[in-house]
Design an enzyme around this catalytic site. Structure first.
Site, PDB file in Angstrom:
ATOM      1  N   TYR A  12     -41.192 -30.594  -4.292  1.00  0.00           N
ATOM      2  CA  TYR A  12     -42.107 -32.323  -3.937  1.00  0.00           C
ATOM      3  C   TYR A  12     -43.068 -31.991  -4.655  1.00  0.00           C
ATOM      4  O   TYR A  12     -43.625 -32.286  -4.403  1.00  0.00           O
ATOM      5  CB  TYR A  12     -41.382 -32.251  -2.732  1.00  0.00           C
ATOM      6  N   GLU A  43     -33.815 -28.136 -10.172  1.00  0.00           N
ATOM      7  CA  GLU A  43     -33.566 -28.352  -9.093  1.00  0.00           C
ATOM      8  C   GLU A  43     -32.275 -27.033  -8.421  1.00  0.00           C
ATOM      9  O   GLU A  43     -32.845 -26.420  -7.441  1.00  0.00           O
ATOM     10  CB  GLU A  43     -33.674 -29.805  -8.539  1.00  0.00           C
ATOM     11  N   HIS A  76     -31.271 -36.930  -1.561  1.00  0.00           N
ATOM     12  CA  HIS A  76     -32.219 -35.983  -2.213  1.00  0.00           C
ATOM     13  C   HIS A  76     -31.148 -36.668  -3.780  1.00  0.00           C
ATOM     14  O   HIS A  76     -30.231 -35.126  -3.560  1.00  0.00           O
ATOM     15  CB  HIS A  76     -33.275 -35.463  -2.648  1.00  0.00           C
ATOM     16  N   ASN A  80     -34.641 -41.369   4.240  1.00  0.00           N
ATOM     17  CA  ASN A  80     -34.052 -41.914   3.306  1.00  0.00           C
ATOM     18  C   ASN A  80     -32.680 -40.847   2.459  1.00  0.00           C
ATOM     19  O   ASN A  80     -31.942 -41.528   1.911  1.00  0.00           O
ATOM     20  CB  ASN A  80     -34.219 -42.451   1.771  1.00  0.00           C
ATOM     21  N   LYS A  99     -30.253 -35.110   3.144  1.00  0.00           N
ATOM     22  CA  LYS A  99     -32.180 -34.327   4.196  1.00  0.00           C
ATOM     23  C   LYS A  99     -32.120 -34.580   5.470  1.00  0.00           C
ATOM     24  O   LYS A  99     -30.626 -34.500   6.158  1.00  0.00           O
ATOM     25  CB  LYS A  99     -33.245 -35.816   3.884  1.00  0.00           C
TER      26      LYS A  99
END
Ligand code: IDP
Length: 157
Positions: free
Chosen positions: A53, A132, A119, A116, A13
């Site tokens: 998302y 995905e 992904h 975080n 990310k």
């Protein structure tokens, strides 16, 4: 396809990219014996962020999440290996880095739920890996090959 050809989607990310963690994260998956079959450095637009998302569209953190994930580039990858989706999630840790064990990527590199670092497709969400991969990659962007060291990763190659 042999049993070790499962593919999963992974993405560093914008926080991980800005913190210079792409190489470290790629190394962890390589070291584990997983094989890279696709990668691209892109900036996600609003539309892709909403598709990726979408399941969180009703959550209070959704707008912030979209703003964050579109704010700077991400490094999107497809990794292949036995039980790849579940094994990668185990290496990633819990959603909240503060709850993630040391030794996991989020447990080693994060402290904040909203940042975080990485992904990875959810192994408990059937077909999430395939969906995905399809969302981020065209078929011709994925490479069919066998890393030479792979014959030493698995007993039955
Ligand atoms: P996952 O990334 O571990 O699969 P999900 O529950 O699918 O976790 O959530 C997707 C992403 O949304 C998380 O990685 C995190 O970036 C963000 N997120 C989830 N819950 C919260 C929250 O309560 N506050 C802020 N961001 C959140």
């Amino acid at each position: 396809m042999s049993h070790h050809d499962e593919r999963t989607f992974v993405m560093v990310k914008p926080d991980g990219v800005n913190r210079g963690l792409i190489g470290e994260i790629v190394s962890r998956f390589e070291d584990r014996g997983l094989q890279l079959v696709g990668a691209k450095f892109i900036q996600i637009d609003e539309e892709l962020a909403h598709e990726h998302y979408g399941e969180h569209a009703d959550k209070p953190f959704f707008d912030g999440l979209v703003e964050f994930i579109t704010s700077d580039p991400v490094f999107a990858m497809v990794w292949e290996g036995a039980d790849a989706t579940r094994q990668v999630r185990a290496m990633v840790g819990e959603t909240d880095p503060a709850e993630s064990a040391p030794g996991t990527i989020r447990g080693d590199f994060g402290l904040d739920l909203g940042h975080n670092v990485i992904h990875a497709s959810d192994h408990e969400d059937e077909g999430a890996n395939v969906r995905e991969i399809d969302l981020f990659f065209d078929d011709e962007e994925l490479v069919d090959w066998t890393r030479s060291g792979t014959t030493w990763v698995y007993e039955d190659v």
